[in-house]
Design an enzyme around this catalytic site. Sequence first.
Site, mmCIF file in Angstrom:
data_model
loop_
_atom_site.group_PDB
_atom_site.id
_atom_site.type_symbol
_atom_site.label_atom_id
_atom_site.label_comp_id
_atom_site.label_asym_id
_atom_site.label_seq_id
_atom_site.Cartn_x
_atom_site.Cartn_y
_atom_site.Cartn_z
ATOM 1 N N GLY A 174 -39.871 7.863 35.466
ATOM 2 C CA GLY A 174 -40.667 6.961 34.635
ATOM 3 C C GLY A 174 -39.799 6.240 33.623
ATOM 4 N N GLY A 175 -40.421 5.920 32.502
ATOM 5 C CA GLY A 175 -39.712 5.180 31.453
ATOM 6 C C GLY A 175 -38.500 5.924 30.937
ATOM 7 N N GLY A 205 -12.110 -21.469 41.254
ATOM 8 C CA GLY A 205 -12.885 -20.956 40.127
ATOM 9 C C GLY A 205 -12.611 -19.479 39.886
ATOM 10 N N ALA A 206 -12.343 -18.771 40.980
ATOM 11 C CA ALA A 206 -12.083 -17.337 40.834
ATOM 12 C C ALA A 206 -10.763 -17.111 40.092
ATOM 13 C CB ALA A 206 -12.046 -16.671 42.198
HETATM 14 C C1 HXC Z 1 -45.933 17.268 31.035
HETATM 15 C C2 HXC Z 1 -44.756 18.014 32.835
HETATM 16 C C3 HXC Z 1 -44.290 16.697 33.097
HETATM 17 C C4 HXC Z 1 -44.729 15.673 32.231
HETATM 18 C C5 HXC Z 1 -43.470 18.019 34.572
HETATM 19 N N1 HXC Z 1 -44.216 18.775 33.771
HETATM 20 N N2 HXC Z 1 -43.515 16.743 34.187
HETATM 21 N N3 HXC Z 1 -45.553 18.265 31.804
HETATM 22 N N4 HXC Z 1 -45.544 15.997 31.215
HETATM 23 N N5 HXC Z 1 -44.334 14.408 32.402
HETATM 24 C C6 HXC Z 1 -44.453 20.233 33.856
HETATM 25 C C7 HXC Z 1 -45.243 20.612 35.082
HETATM 26 O O1 HXC Z 1 -46.624 20.491 34.822
HETATM 27 C C8 HXC Z 1 -44.818 22.048 35.261
HETATM 28 O O2 HXC Z 1 -45.507 22.843 34.334
HETATM 29 C C9 HXC Z 1 -43.377 22.029 34.827
HETATM 30 O O3 HXC Z 1 -43.202 20.861 34.040
HETATM 31 C C10 HXC Z 1 -42.423 21.959 35.986
HETATM 32 O O4 HXC Z 1 -42.826 20.893 36.820
HETATM 33 P P1 HXC Z 1 -42.973 21.075 38.412
HETATM 34 O O5 HXC Z 1 -43.780 19.930 38.885
HETATM 35 O O6 HXC Z 1 -43.454 22.444 38.751
HETATM 36 O O7 HXC Z 1 -41.459 20.968 38.871
HETATM 37 P P2 HXC Z 1 -40.888 20.299 40.160
HETATM 38 O O8 HXC Z 1 -41.647 20.700 41.359
HETATM 39 O O9 HXC Z 1 -39.413 20.575 40.114
HETATM 40 O O10 HXC Z 1 -41.133 18.716 39.970
HETATM 41 C C11 HXC Z 1 -40.528 18.016 38.865
HETATM 42 C C12 HXC Z 1 -41.069 16.580 38.759
HETATM 43 C C13 HXC Z 1 -42.621 16.634 38.676
HETATM 44 C C14 HXC Z 1 -40.631 15.775 39.981
HETATM 45 C C15 HXC Z 1 -40.463 15.963 37.533
HETATM 46 O O11 HXC Z 1 -42.981 17.568 37.680
HETATM 47 C C16 HXC Z 1 -43.210 15.326 38.326
HETATM 48 O O12 HXC Z 1 -43.348 14.460 39.206
HETATM 49 N N6 HXC Z 1 -43.597 15.158 37.068
HETATM 50 C C17 HXC Z 1 -44.237 13.919 36.592
HETATM 51 C C18 HXC Z 1 -43.254 12.796 36.628
HETATM 52 C C19 HXC Z 1 -43.823 11.518 36.071
HETATM 53 O O13 HXC Z 1 -44.707 10.892 36.687
HETATM 54 N N7 HXC Z 1 -43.404 11.174 34.894
HETATM 55 C C20 HXC Z 1 -43.814 9.939 34.289
HETATM 56 C C21 HXC Z 1 -44.552 10.256 33.042
HETATM 57 S S1 HXC Z 1 -44.955 8.719 32.274
HETATM 58 P P3 HXC Z 1 -46.036 24.314 34.710
HETATM 59 O O14 HXC Z 1 -46.571 24.840 33.449
HETATM 60 O O15 HXC Z 1 -47.051 24.117 35.772
HETATM 61 O O16 HXC Z 1 -44.829 25.029 35.207
HETATM 62 C C22 HXC Z 1 -43.518 8.165 31.609
HETATM 63 C C23 HXC Z 1 -43.631 6.876 30.895
HETATM 64 C C24 HXC Z 1 -42.626 6.819 29.791
HETATM 65 O O17 HXC Z 1 -42.530 8.758 31.668
HETATM 66 C C25 HXC Z 1 -42.560 5.420 29.319
HETATM 67 C C26 HXC Z 1 -41.613 5.288 28.178
HETATM 68 C C27 HXC Z 1 -41.564 3.848 27.750
#
Ligand code: HXC
Length: 520
Positions: free
Chosen positions: A177-178, A410-411
Amino acid sequence: MSKAKAKSMPDLVDALRKKRADIQQGGGPERLAKQHEQGKLSARERLAAVTDPHSLEEFGLFAQHRQTQFGMANKVCPADGVVTAAATIEGRLVHLASQDFTVLGGSAGEVHSLKVADAMARALKTGSPFIFINDSGGARVQEGIDSLSGYGQVFFHNVLLSGVVPQISLICGPCAGGAAYSPALTDFVIQTRQAQMFITGPQVIQQVTGEQISAEALGGADAHMAHSGVIHLIAENDLHAAELCRRLLSFLPANNLEEPPRLPSDGNVDPNPALNDVVPLDPKKGYDIRDVIQLTVDNGDFLEIQAGYARNMVVGFARIIGRSVGVIANQPSYLSGAIDIDASIKASRFIRFCNAFNIPLVTFVDVPGFLPGVQQEHGGIIRNGAKLLFAYSAATVPKIQVILRKSYGGAHVAMCSRDLGADCCLAWPTAEVAVMGAEGAVEIVFRKEMQEAENKAARRSELIEDYRSTFSNPFVAAGRRLVDDVIEPADTRRHLARALEYLHRKRDTRPPKKHGLIPM
Ligand code: HXC
């Protein structure tokens, strides 16, 4: 009413030690074991690998989120999922942040990100490099817009630090993500083979566009090195990433007001006869420019940056008699070394980094021109190629050009020519400084004459030879002081060492302005 028993100092110290040890466990042994199973180190193990032994001073250990919704009210997040610290690397101060994936997936809540921004602010105030080790699921979803705001603070600080202290990102796990925009705002990104970085992951892409791709193919290290150009170095694992980070920093000053560290050198600048034989005299034959670089610099030690991206342009750090230099070179073994959009972007960014941090530029030229083609024209070779002209012209550090063979059109101008402010222009006897190659020039100028000739092929060869002997050499350019000296290849190192010595105190002031407008 019973009176609470007064606590003694030893009790308080014991309680403090226990509390500290608990927090330093991060998400606990099970999650740590999972991290290790995936071939990843913990946040603290990574910090230990990057920094000098026993130098780490952590701050914000007791920091904690203040979210009460979405089941977070009683959820303890040790150190709020990120370790922030000051430490030394080779005895020099750095500031660091390292995300802890074992705590809510290293997700970045408000306090988490403010801790990172605090570390960055300290780096800025103390003029020390900032290193951010990423391993995170991105913005902490439970904290909603507070987590977005936190990221905003990190981005803002990335920009404040830019050009003042070096910023290095290590991508050691997910960077989704971001979250991926903070690394993109830093100077160097080192990605491990266990890590993936993307704005929208494979599932979202499939939902929106129907395209199917694995996370690895989408945002793995090879994908980013070869296609996106987002990363600068690939590490086999976390330890290798730490090693690369330390090596990279060894070439850099701590901040924009300092000189890069000068390493002890035996001062050897003896001729290297091997250099006389590297470049083929046949202009159609390729060779590996890295051989020339390695035969010229201290101990053949060249840290190539973005080695797998725009391979027609080679950039990286090296030393000459202990002084750090940024090397930029055309690579004749790939696309004949022609400059395309990606090569221009890659070199321009590198030149601007070196200029910001007082690192002299050494440019090796063997370039047939800008790459022709519809894709290049429509892709914006004019706008992007102009970046290279801008970057070299705007650079005020010592600029040294060595023309090895072709330097056309040019290069020629773009590759750190005298007219773009090069302080020292050297050419090998094999150099051909010309508006274009002899074959192309003859086709344009003598087309009619060749058509009318009895033996067209013979006349063509004659005209090419005539053009080559008149223009395709270094002496015409030397006659117009566009080349300062024509040197024996074997002596290149000595000439470079001397140029770096006499240019060391170079001062080049430009008209005051808010900032120039590099074509974006
Ligand atoms: C809260 C999160 C989290 C998140 C992971 N976790 N990402 N909690 N916010 N963004 C938590 C999970 O719920 C889990 O908790 C623990 O972290 C481990 O994650 P898993 O999924 O079990 O691990 P894994 O299978 O290794 O997968 C990792 C991952 C996946 C690929 C990163 O977790 C994932 O896809 N997360 C979301 C990614 C995403 O969409 N992020 C974008 C957010 S928006 P538990 O307690 O169950 O163990 C963003 C915008 C920002 O980032 C903009 C800024 C300008």
